[in-house]
Design an enzyme around this catalytic site. Structure first.
Site, short mmCIF file in Angstrom:
data_model
loop_
_atom_site.label_atom_id
_atom_site.label_comp_id
_atom_site.label_asym_id
_atom_site.label_seq_id
_atom_site.Cartn_x
_atom_site.Cartn_y
_atom_site.Cartn_z
N GLU A 1 -3.68 6.33 13.88
CA GLU A 1 -4.08 5.39 12.82
C GLU A 1 -3.72 6.00 11.47
O GLU A 1 -3.95 7.19 11.23
CB GLU A 1 -5.60 5.14 12.80
CG GLU A 1 -6.11 4.27 13.91
CD GLU A 1 -7.61 4.01 13.82
OE1 GLU A 1 -8.17 4.03 12.69
OE2 GLU A 1 -8.22 3.81 14.88
N TYR B 1 -6.75 9.16 7.12
CA TYR B 1 -6.83 8.24 5.98
C TYR B 1 -6.82 8.96 4.64
O TYR B 1 -6.06 8.61 3.75
CB TYR B 1 -8.07 7.35 6.10
CG TYR B 1 -7.91 6.34 7.21
CD1 TYR B 1 -7.27 5.13 6.98
CD2 TYR B 1 -8.33 6.62 8.50
CE1 TYR B 1 -7.07 4.21 8.01
CE2 TYR B 1 -8.14 5.71 9.54
CZ TYR B 1 -7.51 4.51 9.27
OH TYR B 1 -7.30 3.61 10.28
N ARG C 1 -1.35 -0.07 20.29
CA ARG C 1 -2.59 0.61 20.63
C ARG C 1 -3.75 -0.37 20.46
O ARG C 1 -3.95 -0.91 19.37
CB ARG C 1 -2.78 1.83 19.71
CG ARG C 1 -4.10 2.52 19.89
CD ARG C 1 -4.21 3.82 19.09
NE ARG C 1 -5.55 4.34 19.30
CZ ARG C 1 -6.51 4.35 18.37
NH1 ARG C 1 -6.28 3.92 17.16
NH2 ARG C 1 -7.70 4.80 18.68
N ASN D 1 -6.27 10.22 13.66
CA ASN D 1 -6.42 9.14 12.67
C ASN D 1 -6.59 9.80 11.32
O ASN D 1 -7.54 10.56 11.11
CB ASN D 1 -7.64 8.28 12.97
CG ASN D 1 -7.50 7.50 14.28
OD1 ASN D 1 -6.41 7.44 14.86
ND2 ASN D 1 -8.59 6.90 14.72
N HIS E 1 -13.81 2.05 21.80
CA HIS E 1 -13.70 2.04 20.34
C HIS E 1 -15.01 1.45 19.81
O HIS E 1 -15.04 0.37 19.23
CB HIS E 1 -12.47 1.25 19.90
CG HIS E 1 -12.01 1.52 18.50
ND1 HIS E 1 -10.71 1.93 18.20
CD2 HIS E 1 -12.65 1.45 17.31
CE1 HIS E 1 -10.59 2.08 16.88
NE2 HIS E 1 -11.76 1.78 16.31
N GLU F 1 -12.42 8.44 17.95
CA GLU F 1 -13.29 9.07 16.95
C GLU F 1 -14.74 9.26 17.42
O GLU F 1 -15.66 8.60 16.91
CB GLU F 1 -13.28 8.25 15.65
CG GLU F 1 -11.90 8.08 15.04
CD GLU F 1 -11.91 7.39 13.68
OE1 GLU F 1 -12.98 6.92 13.25
OE2 GLU F 1 -10.85 7.34 13.03
C1 GBH Z 1 -11.02 4.22 11.62
O1 GBH Z 1 -12.17 4.87 11.26
C2 GBH Z 1 -11.37 3.37 12.78
O2 GBH Z 1 -10.89 3.90 13.98
C3 GBH Z 1 -11.01 1.93 12.63
O3 GBH Z 1 -11.71 1.17 13.56
C4 GBH Z 1 -11.26 1.49 11.20
O4 GBH Z 1 -11.07 0.12 11.03
C5 GBH Z 1 -10.33 2.26 10.33
O5 GBH Z 1 -10.51 3.63 10.48
C6 GBH Z 1 -10.46 1.96 8.84
O6 GBH Z 1 -11.69 2.34 8.35
O7 GBH Z 1 -16.64 9.79 4.35
O8 GBH Z 1 -17.72 11.75 5.28
O9 GBH Z 1 -17.79 9.61 6.48
C7 GBH Z 1 -12.07 5.73 10.19
C8 GBH Z 1 -13.45 6.15 9.84
C9 GBH Z 1 -13.71 6.83 7.63
C10 GBH Z 1 -14.35 8.25 9.46
C11 GBH Z 1 -13.73 7.98 6.75
C12 GBH Z 1 -14.38 9.40 8.57
C13 GBH Z 1 -14.53 10.07 6.34
C14 GBH Z 1 -15.64 10.98 6.45
N1 GBH Z 1 -13.42 7.27 8.96
N2 GBH Z 1 -14.65 8.96 7.21
S1 GBH Z 1 -17.03 10.50 5.57
#
Ligand code: GBH
Length: 456
Positions: free
Chosen positions: A361, A293, A75, A291, A119, A164
């Site tokens: 992701e 995390y 991707r 995605n 992106h 996103e």
């Molecule tokens: C992804 O974004 C991206 O697609 C990628 O480019 C990036 O490198 C990767 O993750 C790692 O960061 O804390 O309230 O803002 C993830 C971005 C991070 C968005 C956590 C949502 C949580 C909500 N995300 N965030 S808040």
């Protein structure tokens, strides 16, 4: 580990601005991230994507590494400013040619390209006309999508419009932590809406080739109230609206969230909504990428700005800093794999017409260990794969899983400090070194493939 269904795609992910570098090569125009990186204090350490992993010049070496990894799918994203340096009109053939070579080299190794059109790297020329605040940008995006689809559609069948849209709109135009660094209420909500309109327009413009599949990628995770008090539960619901439902309700249910107007009363007059938008946004999709995390923990809190007229969209009366006592990654993100199961199962329950899902992701950052022996990353990935397996067992139509990320890369406002790669990149020499997690994932993919063919 649970068995994943036949045809399940094992992959890794990257994005253009985070790895390519070569920002002036072959007629590329500036993007909002080039401009943002030049603002003092915007990116940690003053880092920029000017060189990054220099993937633009080292692509064949990187595709060879993907071949060694043995993944089914890769991707990546296309940089709009390489294809249309000013975001509209003139097409730069050298920019398109780069992605054409990338696709050819992937296909030679039997790796399926999963292409993302956007992106986060908007051409700066379009930002100067209002960027995503402006509906016109959605029209420009559909034009750009058609250009890329015409050039690569003979070889690429998986087409993702946006990565996103929450981050592009709310983090970029509301929170100001990402490019273009604006802190607006109405403007950022308009941006969110226009990104969805752009998605619908682009899918409708590209659709028609048999076998082609269209989707969108959303960041999703549960918004969990820190207590069961009415106030915290309501705060978590506002957070869920901001991060998830403002996108998923129009996309998958063809309606605006019922609590939207109330939550953003005085912040926006909703003038960006036009007749016909919902039908466009809810155009049927072939897949949705998730995605994931970490789980979000939300408490009620006072608004920072009491006046809705000057308030940003992220100022919805919440506090997301009260984290539970669980392990954290180096970015302080709580490690809670069950949140992935909950996300996938929850989406399916909320939207009966949800298309098939990919985890597009999932990954983490830990301090590097001697010999790049990243056992903590392996543990994180193993636990999240098990959680994805639980969602499959619960009936979620999960079609694939992509590790973020293939390579260490430019982690946006954090610069190069945080390393997500299965492959270490030395930013002085640009030498690539596979970590232990690379070998672990290679073996896992090989094992899974052997299992599936044995079962046939
Ligand atoms: C992804 O974004 C991206 O697609 C990628 O480019 C990036 O490198 C990767 O993750 C790692 O960061 O804390 O309230 O803002 C993830 C971005 C991070 C968005 C956590 C949502 C949580 C909500 N995300 N965030 S808040």
């Amino acid at each position: 580990m649970t068995d994943f269904p036949q045809g399940f795609r094992w992959g890794v992910a990257t994005s253009a601005y985070q790895i390519e570098g070569a920002v002036d090569a072959d007629g590329r125009g500036p993007s909002i991230w080039d401009a943002f990186g030049a603002v003092p204090g915007a990116v940690a350490g003053g880092d920029t994507g000017a060189v990054a992993c220099d993937h633009y010049h080292r692509m064949p070496e990187d595709v060879a590494l993907l071949g060694e990894l043995g993944v089914d799918a890769y991707r990546f994203s296309v940089a709009w400013p390489r294809v249309q340096p000013t975001g509209s009109g003139r097409v730069e053939p050298r920019g398109l040619a780069f992605y054409s070579r990338l696709v050819d080299q992937l296909l030679e190794r039997g790796i399926e390209p999963f292409l993302t059109l956007y992106h986060w790297d908007l051409p700066q020329a379009l930002e100067e006309l209002g960027g995503w605040r402006s509906r016109d940008t959605a029209l420009r995006f559909a034009e750009y999508a058609t250009v890329v689809h015409d050039a690569l559609g003979d070889r690429v069948s998986k087409w993702t419009t946006f990565n996103e849209p929450y981050v592009s709109s709310i983090v970029g135009y509301g929170e100001g932590r990402h490019a273009p660094g604006a802190r607006e209420g109405h403007g950022s909500l308009a941006a969110a809406h226009h990104l969805m309109v752009a998605h619908g327009l682009a899918v409708e413009a590209m659709r028609g080739t048999p076998g082609h599949q269209f989707g969108i990628v959303l960041n999703q995770s549960p918004s969990t109230p820190v207590t069961s008090s009415e106030a915290d539960v309501a705060a978590a619901r506002r957070h869920d609206l901001l991060l998830r439902r403002q996108f998923t309700e129009p996309l998958f249910a063809g309606r605006y969230p019922e609590d939207y107007a109330e939550t953003f009363a005085g912040v926006t007059d909703l003038s960006f909504r036009k007749d016909g938008d919902l039908a466009l946004i809810s155009t049927p999709l072939d897949y949705v990428g998730i995605n994931y995390y970490y789980r979000q923990h939300v408490a009620d809190a006072p608004h920072r700005d009491p006046d809705p007229a000057t308030r940003t969209s992220i100022d919805i009366g919440i506090d997301t800093t009260r984290l539970p006592d669980v392990p954290r990654t180096a970015m302080n993100w709580p490690v809670e794999p069950a949140g992935l199961t909950e996300t996938l199962v929850g989406l399916k329950e909320r939207y009966p017409d949800l298309p098939p899902v990919y985890v597009t992701e999932n990954g983490c950052v830990y301090p590097d260990r001697p010999g790049f022996d990243d056992q903590d990353r392996i543990e994180y990935l193993r636990a999240h794969l098990a959680a994805a397996g639980d969602a499959v067992a619960a009936g979620v139509d999960l079609r694939g899983y992509f590790v973020w990320s293939f390579l260490d890369n430019f982690e946006w406002a954090h610069g190069y400090k945080h390393r997500f790669g299965l492959v270490h990149v030395d930013y002085e020499t640009l030498v690539r070194t596979p970590r232990a997690s690379f070998h672990w994932y290679r073996d896992l993919v090989a094992e899974q493939r052997a299992k599936v063919s044995a079962a046939r």
